[in-house]
Design a protein around this motif. Structure first.
Motif, PDB file in Angstrom:
ATOM      1  N   PRO A  24     -33.195  20.841  20.589  1.00 33.63           N
ATOM      2  CA  PRO A  24     -33.217  20.727  19.124  1.00 33.63           C
ATOM      3  C   PRO A  24     -34.418  21.444  18.495  1.00 33.63           C
ATOM      4  O   PRO A  24     -34.302  22.038  17.430  1.00 33.63           O
ATOM      5  CB  PRO A  24     -33.285  19.215  18.896  1.00 33.63           C
ATOM      6  N   GLN A  25     -35.553  21.430  19.162  1.00 28.32           N
ATOM      7  CA  GLN A  25     -36.729  22.132  18.649  1.00 28.32           C
ATOM      8  C   GLN A  25     -36.510  23.646  18.652  1.00 28.32           C
ATOM      9  O   GLN A  25     -36.912  24.342  17.720  1.00 28.32           O
ATOM     10  CB  GLN A  25     -37.982  21.780  19.487  1.00 28.32           C
ATOM     11  N   ASP A  26     -35.864  24.145  19.699  1.00 24.18           N
ATOM     12  CA  ASP A  26     -35.541  25.579  19.760  1.00 24.18           C
ATOM     13  C   ASP A  26     -34.624  25.967  18.602  1.00 24.18           C
ATOM     14  O   ASP A  26     -34.804  27.017  17.975  1.00 24.18           O
ATOM     15  CB  ASP A  26     -34.854  25.940  21.080  1.00 24.18           C
ATOM     16  N   LEU A  27     -33.647  25.119  18.327  1.00 28.48           N
ATOM     17  CA  LEU A  27     -32.707  25.405  17.238  1.00 28.48           C
ATOM     18  C   LEU A  27     -33.414  25.397  15.881  1.00 28.48           C
ATOM     19  O   LEU A  27     -33.107  26.216  15.014  1.00 28.48           O
ATOM     20  CB  LEU A  27     -31.554  24.402  17.246  1.00 28.48           C
ATOM     21  N   GLU A  28     -34.369  24.508  15.725  1.00 25.34           N
ATOM     22  CA  GLU A  28     -35.138  24.471  14.473  1.00 25.34           C
ATOM     23  C   GLU A  28     -35.950  25.754  14.307  1.00 25.34           C
ATOM     24  O   GLU A  28     -36.034  26.311  13.207  1.00 25.34           O
ATOM     25  CB  GLU A  28     -36.048  23.245  14.441  1.00 25.34           C
ATOM     26  N   ARG A  31     -33.556  28.421  13.198  1.00 28.20           N
ATOM     27  CA  ARG A  31     -33.213  28.251  11.782  1.00 28.20           C
ATOM     28  C   ARG A  31     -34.328  28.792  10.891  1.00 28.20           C
ATOM     29  O   ARG A  31     -34.074  29.472   9.894  1.00 28.20           O
ATOM     30  CB  ARG A  31     -32.968  26.775  11.464  1.00 28.20           C
ATOM     31  N   GLU A  32     -35.557  28.472  11.227  1.00 27.24           N
ATOM     32  CA  GLU A  32     -36.691  28.928  10.425  1.00 27.24           C
ATOM     33  C   GLU A  32     -36.828  30.455  10.484  1.00 27.24           C
ATOM     34  O   GLU A  32     -37.094  31.105   9.469  1.00 27.24           O
ATOM     35  CB  GLU A  32     -37.983  28.250  10.898  1.00 27.24           C
ATOM     36  N   ARG A  35     -34.263  31.914   8.205  1.00 30.40           N
ATOM     37  CA  ARG A  35     -34.661  31.770   6.805  1.00 30.40           C
ATOM     38  C   ARG A  35     -35.727  32.806   6.435  1.00 30.40           C
ATOM     39  O   ARG A  35     -35.633  33.461   5.392  1.00 30.40           O
ATOM     40  CB  ARG A  35     -35.190  30.359   6.553  1.00 30.40           C
TER      41      ARG A  35
END
Length: 120
Positions: A24-28, A31-32, A35
Motif C-alpha cells: 500500500p505504501q508503494d501504491l501511495e 499515486r503521488e 499527481r
C-alpha cells in the motif's frame, strides 16, 4: 539467467509486477508521482500558451465545445487557482457553437488550459 533492459519491459510487465509485489505504501508513492507528473505537465502546457495563440478545445464538457478553435484573448486563474483562458472563436467555430447553444458569443470565458492544444 538473462537480464532485460528497460526497452524490453512492457507496460503489462510493469502492471503485473505492481499487482503482485507492491505494498500500500508503494501504491501511495505511485499515486503521488502521478499527481506530480500531471502538475508538471499542466504547468508546461499552460506556459506555452500566450495571448494570440491559436488553440483547439478538447476533453471538455459539454461535449459540443470539443473541436472549437479560437485565439487566446487572455489568460488567468480560476477561483480555485487553476489556469484558464478566454478564447475569441474563429467564425466557423462560432457558427457551430451558435447552432448548439442559443446564448453563444464569440468569446468563451474560463476554459481550463488543460483542455487546450496549440494549433500553431
Amino acid at each position: 539467467m538473462t537480464t532485460s533492459t528497460l526497452s524490453e519491459v512492457s507496460a503489462t510487465d510493469i502492471a503485473s509486477f505492481i499487482r503482485d509485489h507492491a505494498t500500500p505504501q508503494d501504491l501511495e508513492v505511485l499515486r503521488e508521482l502521478r499527481r506530480l507528473r500531471w502538475n508538471i505537465h499542466m504547468t508546461v502546457q499552460g506556459s506555452l500558451l500566450r495571448e494570440g495563440s491559436i488553440v483547439e478545445i478538447h476533453n471538455m464538457r459539454p461535449k459540443y465545445l470539443n473541436g472549437l478553435i479560437g485565439t487566446v484573448a487572455s489568460t488567468g486563474k480560476s477561483h480555485k487557482g487553476d489556469p484558464i483562458a478566454t478564447l475569441r472563436l474563429e467564425p466557423t467555430s462560432f457558427t457551430r457553437l451558435a447552432k448548439a447553444r442559443r446564448d453563444a458569443t464569440e468569446h468563451l470565458d474560463g476554459i481550463p488550459l488543460k483542455c487546450l492544444t496549440s494549433r500553431t
